[in-house]
Design a protein around this motif. Structure first.
Motif, PDB file in Angstrom:
ATOM      1  N   LYS A  47      12.893 -27.675  -3.683  1.00 27.16           N
ATOM      2  CA  LYS A  47      11.729 -26.940  -4.200  1.00 27.16           C
ATOM      3  C   LYS A  47      10.456 -27.787  -4.224  1.00 27.16           C
ATOM      4  CE  LYS A  47      14.053 -23.344  -6.652  1.00 27.16           C
ATOM      5  NZ  LYS A  47      13.985 -22.399  -7.729  1.00 27.16           N
ATOM      6  N   LEU A  98       3.716 -18.634   1.136  1.00 32.59           N
ATOM      7  CA  LEU A  98       4.737 -19.671   1.159  1.00 32.59           C
ATOM      8  C   LEU A  98       4.090 -20.869   1.832  1.00 32.59           C
ATOM      9  CD1 LEU A  98       7.617 -20.850   0.994  1.00 32.59           C
ATOM     10  CD2 LEU A  98       8.085 -19.705   3.174  1.00 32.59           C
ATOM     11  N   ILE A  99       4.034 -22.001   1.137  1.00 30.20           N
ATOM     12  CA  ILE A  99       3.372 -23.202   1.642  1.00 30.20           C
ATOM     13  C   ILE A  99       4.429 -24.286   1.825  1.00 30.20           C
ATOM     14  CG2 ILE A  99       1.595 -24.934   1.200  1.00 30.20           C
ATOM     15  CD1 ILE A  99       0.365 -22.771  -0.761  1.00 30.20           C
ATOM     16  N   ILE A 100       4.625 -24.690   3.067  1.00 29.29           N
ATOM     17  CA  ILE A 100       5.603 -25.733   3.388  1.00 29.29           C
ATOM     18  C   ILE A 100       4.834 -27.004   3.673  1.00 29.29           C
ATOM     19  CG2 ILE A 100       7.548 -26.397   4.842  1.00 29.29           C
ATOM     20  CD1 ILE A 100       7.789 -23.371   5.530  1.00 29.29           C
ATOM     21  N   LYS A 101       5.165 -28.077   2.947  1.00 22.20           N
ATOM     22  CA  LYS A 101       4.394 -29.317   2.995  1.00 22.20           C
ATOM     23  C   LYS A 101       4.883 -30.277   4.070  1.00 22.20           C
ATOM     24  CE  LYS A 101       4.081 -28.977  -2.012  1.00 22.20           C
ATOM     25  NZ  LYS A 101       4.399 -29.636  -3.277  1.00 22.20           N
ATOM     26  N   ILE A 118      15.390 -21.536   2.434  1.00 24.53           N
ATOM     27  CA  ILE A 118      14.462 -22.050   3.438  1.00 24.53           C
ATOM     28  C   ILE A 118      14.980 -23.399   3.917  1.00 24.53           C
ATOM     29  CG2 ILE A 118      12.972 -23.044   1.652  1.00 24.53           C
ATOM     30  CD1 ILE A 118      10.607 -22.492   3.547  1.00 24.53           C
ATOM     31  N   ARG A 143       0.203 -28.594   6.293  1.00 26.36           N
ATOM     32  CA  ARG A 143       0.938 -27.600   5.521  1.00 26.36           C
ATOM     33  C   ARG A 143       0.992 -26.309   6.325  1.00 26.36           C
ATOM     34  NH1 ARG A 143      -1.833 -26.270   0.337  1.00 26.36           N
ATOM     35  NH2 ARG A 143      -3.553 -26.036   1.770  1.00 26.36           N
ATOM     36  N   GLU A 156       9.457 -29.492  -1.776  1.00 28.50           N
ATOM     37  CA  GLU A 156       8.948 -29.531  -0.403  1.00 28.50           C
ATOM     38  C   GLU A 156       8.188 -28.267   0.001  1.00 28.50           C
ATOM     39  OE1 GLU A 156      11.869 -32.083   2.217  1.00 28.50           O
ATOM     40  OE2 GLU A 156      13.032 -30.663   0.974  1.00 28.50           O
ATOM     41  N   TYR A 157       8.147 -27.286  -0.903  1.00 36.12           N
ATOM     42  CA  TYR A 157       7.389 -26.071  -0.622  1.00 36.12           C
ATOM     43  C   TYR A 157       6.903 -25.465  -1.930  1.00 36.12           C
ATOM     44  CZ  TYR A 157      11.516 -23.369  -2.009  1.00 36.12           C
ATOM     45  OH  TYR A 157      12.569 -22.840  -2.702  1.00 36.12           O
ATOM     46  N   GLN A 158       5.957 -24.541  -1.813  1.00 37.12           N
ATOM     47  CA  GLN A 158       5.421 -23.833  -2.973  1.00 37.12           C
ATOM     48  C   GLN A 158       5.315 -22.360  -2.620  1.00 37.12           C
ATOM     49  OE1 GLN A 158       1.660 -26.121  -3.141  1.00 37.12           O
ATOM     50  NE2 GLN A 158       2.030 -26.120  -5.349  1.00 37.12           N
ATOM     51  N   LEU A 175      15.483 -27.020   2.246  1.00 35.63           N
ATOM     52  CA  LEU A 175      14.365 -27.694   1.594  1.00 35.63           C
ATOM     53  C   LEU A 175      14.547 -27.683   0.085  1.00 35.63           C
ATOM     54  CD1 LEU A 175      11.195 -26.468   3.518  1.00 35.63           C
ATOM     55  CD2 LEU A 175      12.619 -28.471   3.940  1.00 35.63           C
TER      56      LEU A 175
END
Length: 92
Positions: free
Chosen positions: A73, A83-86, A64, A51, A75-77, A71
């Motif tokens: 929603k 901002l956390i991109i998985k 994003i 992440r 796929e990220y938080q 992406l």
């Protein structure tokens, strides 16, 4: 509130950022920032969970994408000021 990070909590970064392009559109009421990061997984990281976590304050995310693909929603938080991109497993 920004959380503190202490040296004792340091770990090898999961990612390397080779290059950053950033543009500021300055305005008295609404400054817009467009950034493009060249990111790749760090081969020295032992983390299982890939992440990318970016921190910022007083920001509003407008869009994003990774490699030109917007992406979803799922796929990220966005949690507090992070901002956390998985699941980034290859350079982008």
């Amino acid at each position: 509130m920004t959380k503190r990070t202490y040296l004792k909590d340091y770990k090898v970064s999961e990612f390397l950022i080779d290059h950053v392009d950033i543009t500021f559109d300055l305005d008295k009421q609404n400054t817009q920032i467009h950034s493009k990061l060249h990111v790749k997984p760090n081969p020295h990281s032992t983390a299982q969970d890939k992440r990318l976590i970016l921190q910022g304050e007083c920001l509003e995310l407008h869009s994003i994408s990774i490699n030109g693909k917007p992406l979803d929603k799922s796929e990220y938080q966005i949690i507090d000021n992070e901002l956390i991109i998985k699941d980034i497993t290859e350079p982008c």
